[in-house]
Motif scaffolding. Sequence first.
Motif, mmCIF file in Angstrom:
data_model
loop_
_atom_site.group_PDB
_atom_site.id
_atom_site.type_symbol
_atom_site.label_atom_id
_atom_site.label_comp_id
_atom_site.label_asym_id
_atom_site.label_seq_id
_atom_site.Cartn_x
_atom_site.Cartn_y
_atom_site.Cartn_z
ATOM 1 N N VAL A 360 0.835 -1.201 0.000
ATOM 2 C CA VAL A 360 0.000 0.000 0.000
ATOM 3 C C VAL A 360 0.870 1.252 0.000
ATOM 4 N N SER A 361 1.946 1.233 0.771
ATOM 5 C CA SER A 361 2.831 2.392 0.835
ATOM 6 C C SER A 361 3.441 2.689 -0.532
ATOM 7 N N ASP A 362 3.860 1.634 -1.250
ATOM 8 C CA ASP A 362 4.404 1.834 -2.592
ATOM 9 C C ASP A 362 3.355 2.416 -3.533
ATOM 10 N N ALA A 363 2.136 1.893 -3.434
ATOM 11 C CA ALA A 363 1.059 2.405 -4.284
ATOM 12 C C ALA A 363 0.771 3.869 -3.966
ATOM 13 N N ARG A 364 0.823 4.217 -2.685
ATOM 14 C CA ARG A 364 0.607 5.614 -2.316
ATOM 15 C C ARG A 364 1.699 6.522 -2.880
ATOM 16 N N ALA A 365 2.941 6.054 -2.803
ATOM 17 C CA ALA A 365 4.045 6.855 -3.328
ATOM 18 C C ALA A 365 3.868 7.100 -4.825
ATOM 19 N N GLN A 366 3.480 6.059 -5.569
ATOM 20 C CA GLN A 366 3.269 6.220 -7.007
ATOM 21 C C GLN A 366 2.102 7.170 -7.285
ATOM 22 N N SER A 367 1.013 7.019 -6.510
ATOM 23 C CA SER A 367 -0.150 7.883 -6.713
ATOM 24 C C SER A 367 0.158 9.321 -6.301
ATOM 25 N N ALA A 368 0.991 9.491 -5.271
ATOM 26 C CA ALA A 368 1.358 10.837 -4.846
ATOM 27 C C ALA A 368 2.117 11.554 -5.965
ATOM 28 N N ALA A 369 3.024 10.840 -6.630
ATOM 29 C CA ALA A 369 3.757 11.441 -7.741
ATOM 30 C C ALA A 369 2.810 11.807 -8.878
ATOM 31 N N ARG A 370 1.838 10.943 -9.124
ATOM 32 C CA ARG A 370 0.863 11.238 -10.185
ATOM 33 C C ARG A 370 -0.014 12.428 -9.807
ATOM 34 N N LEU A 371 -0.431 12.493 -8.523
ATOM 35 C CA LEU A 371 -1.241 13.624 -8.076
ATOM 36 C C LEU A 371 -0.450 14.920 -8.179
ATOM 37 N N ASP A 372 0.810 14.898 -7.786
ATOM 38 C CA ASP A 372 1.634 16.111 -7.871
ATOM 39 C C ASP A 372 1.753 16.591 -9.312
ATOM 40 N N ALA A 373 1.927 15.636 -10.240
ATOM 41 C CA ALA A 373 2.037 16.005 -11.652
ATOM 42 C C ALA A 373 0.732 16.592 -12.171
ATOM 43 N N GLU A 374 -0.385 15.992 -11.793
ATOM 44 C CA GLU A 374 -1.675 16.514 -12.241
ATOM 45 C C GLU A 374 -1.958 17.879 -11.638
ATOM 46 N N LEU A 435 -9.334 24.451 -5.677
ATOM 47 C CA LEU A 435 -10.025 24.147 -6.927
ATOM 48 C C LEU A 435 -9.245 23.114 -7.724
ATOM 49 N N ALA A 436 -7.947 23.321 -7.839
ATOM 50 C CA ALA A 436 -7.119 22.368 -8.578
ATOM 51 C C ALA A 436 -7.156 21.000 -7.921
ATOM 52 N N LEU A 437 -7.063 20.984 -6.603
ATOM 53 C CA LEU A 437 -7.082 19.709 -5.881
ATOM 54 C C LEU A 437 -8.422 19.011 -6.041
ATOM 55 N N LYS A 438 -9.490 19.792 -5.969
ATOM 56 C CA LYS A 438 -10.819 19.212 -6.138
ATOM 57 C C LYS A 438 -10.961 18.588 -7.519
ATOM 58 N N VAL A 439 -10.447 19.284 -8.536
ATOM 59 C CA VAL A 439 -10.536 18.764 -9.904
ATOM 60 C C VAL A 439 -9.790 17.441 -10.012
ATOM 61 N N CYS A 440 -8.587 17.370 -9.435
ATOM 62 C CA CYS A 440 -7.787 16.145 -9.523
ATOM 63 C C CYS A 440 -8.441 14.985 -8.759
ATOM 64 N N LEU A 441 -8.991 15.291 -7.599
ATOM 65 C CA LEU A 441 -9.543 14.228 -6.762
ATOM 66 C C LEU A 441 -10.869 13.700 -7.281
ATOM 67 N N THR A 442 -11.596 14.520 -8.022
ATOM 68 C CA THR A 442 -12.911 14.082 -8.512
ATOM 69 C C THR A 442 -12.873 13.622 -9.957
ATOM 70 N N ARG A 443 -11.715 13.727 -10.596
ATOM 71 C CA ARG A 443 -11.604 13.274 -11.978
ATOM 72 C C ARG A 443 -11.851 11.774 -12.042
ATOM 73 N N GLY A 444 -12.593 11.353 -13.024
ATOM 74 C CA GLY A 444 -12.870 9.928 -13.155
ATOM 75 C C GLY A 444 -14.077 9.455 -12.367
ATOM 76 N N GLN A 445 -14.883 10.413 -11.855
ATOM 77 C CA GLN A 445 -16.114 10.050 -11.159
ATOM 78 C C GLN A 445 -17.294 10.418 -12.052
ATOM 79 N N PRO A 446 -17.748 9.512 -12.896
ATOM 80 C CA PRO A 446 -18.792 9.831 -13.875
ATOM 81 C C PRO A 446 -20.111 10.150 -13.204
ATOM 82 N N GLY A 447 -20.841 11.104 -13.806
ATOM 83 C CA GLY A 447 -22.172 11.420 -13.310
ATOM 84 C C GLY A 447 -22.193 12.231 -12.036
ATOM 85 N N MET A 448 -21.048 12.749 -11.610
ATOM 86 C CA MET A 448 -20.976 13.508 -10.365
ATOM 87 C C MET A 448 -21.297 14.974 -10.628
#
Length: 551
Positions: A360-374, A435-448
């Motif tokens: 889980v920690s490795d997955a978080r590290a990878q996702s953190a890098a992706r979130l920072d880039a987005e 606003l930027a964080l909200k956009v990144c965190l809600t991306r990929g949630q269809p119908g929201m």
Amino acid sequence: MLVSLDIRDVLIIDHLELTFQPGLNVLTGETGAGKSILLDSLGFVLGWRGRAELVRQGAAQGEVIAEFVLAPDHPAHAILAEAGLPSGDTLLLRRVNTRDGRKTGWVNDRRVSGEVLRALSETLVELHGQQDDRGLLNPRVHRDLLDAFAGLDLGPLRAAWSALAKARKAQTQAESQMQSVQAEEEFLRHAVAELDVLAPEPGEEAQLDAQRRLMQQAEKVCADIARAATALSDDGAERLVGDATRWLEDVADAVEGRLDPALDALSRAMDALGEAQMTVAACMDALEFHPGALEQLEDRLFAIRGLARKHGVLPDDLSGFADDLRARLDRLDNSARDMASLAQAVSDAQSAYDSAAATVSDARAQSAARLDAEMAGELAPLKMERAQFSTAITRSDAGPEGWDAVTFEVATNPGAPKGALSKIASGGELSRFLLALKVCLTRGQPGMTMIFDEIDRGVGGATANAVGRRLRALAEGAQVLVVTHSPQVAALGAHHWRVEKSVTDGQTLSRVVPLSAEARVQEIARMLSGDKVTDAARAAAEDLLSAVPQS
């Protein structure tokens, strides 16, 4: 997508029907006009916890109805199925608040709990309010937000933590029991040895007591029985009955059968005498014992009673009590082997947890890098291209969700130290970060349906225009509702409503008016100039609207 909102007798709204559209929907109005009431009403029908009292003064109850359109793959269908509720292309939510505070909800005309409404709301609406009720500024929930962004399944990790906790608990309990048994080992071994020597049996105490009483009375009883035996013997009753029988038999023929009944009775008497003699003899044999037998019997009886008193149990329970003591001794004797087994179980559970937590920690590290880039990609259009956002992951105490602590950090200028989002960013910067964080965190949630309550506060001019353009882009192919005081943001809306407050017959009421193109110019001009709308403000409003790209 939210299609309509019907509000009756809520706070200062008597009756209000709103029809929403896809794209960017903006609501404007003067401060205090009632814009927040719309959000309170929507939150109420979605089961959110908000104001305790919503019913309009003088009304018996307040009611809110919200209608949503659901795509076939919308996640709300799964929640409806789990709750046993009908599902289709539309979803109708209704909730009533009575004057006495009782709240009742319905989904598709089926009565439901607030919990079901809240579960549905998680798939229907994403709200960013002025108080950041979703916790974007709270470091304690940043890990949850990162996990949601990563789409992590924490089930295996939580199961591993539960297994580890269970193994540790078993080990602790075994250690406690072993220490308790060790503390009384000397007593246990002595007590078991004492009980094994005596070996009492259930019911034995009562049996010995009865024998003791009989033996104590044996001397007197035996004398009387001996006299009775003599009276029944050949020298007593048996001889007399025999003599009487012979005498009567000698004369029986002479009296022509008149003595036959007497002879029969005497015959039976002889049989009874024989039976009595046998019984008396058997009894005398049973009462015979050697002089030390009573003493031996009393010694055992008193020993059983003494042990029963010593251990606080009934005499008949001594055998079972001895079994319990032996079992405790067995646990003590086997404790070394058992403790080794439990220690191995803890070690295995710890290894399994460490493996799951590391994954889980490795997955978080990878996702953190992706979130920072987005986030970097989102900040540039908001005129914060020099700002930096990073997801800091540090080691913390282990728990059911791993050993990571997650904090969203920002630096507003190159070279500046990074710090917590809520402490580093100014008001306008904070709005854009969120606003930027909200956009990144809600991306990929269809119908929201995404709702932003004054996300543009603290910014103006070109920055406000950048915020509005990002909201407009976010609304493409989706639905965004924005409560705003910024004319730049309002001008970018695809649909525009004005919230108004008026006093009629001494009663304050709020209403929402859809704006025509001409009314929209007037509203944006008011937002630009204040109470007095000037020609220059009207011209500026027209310029803002004309600069909006046509979709």
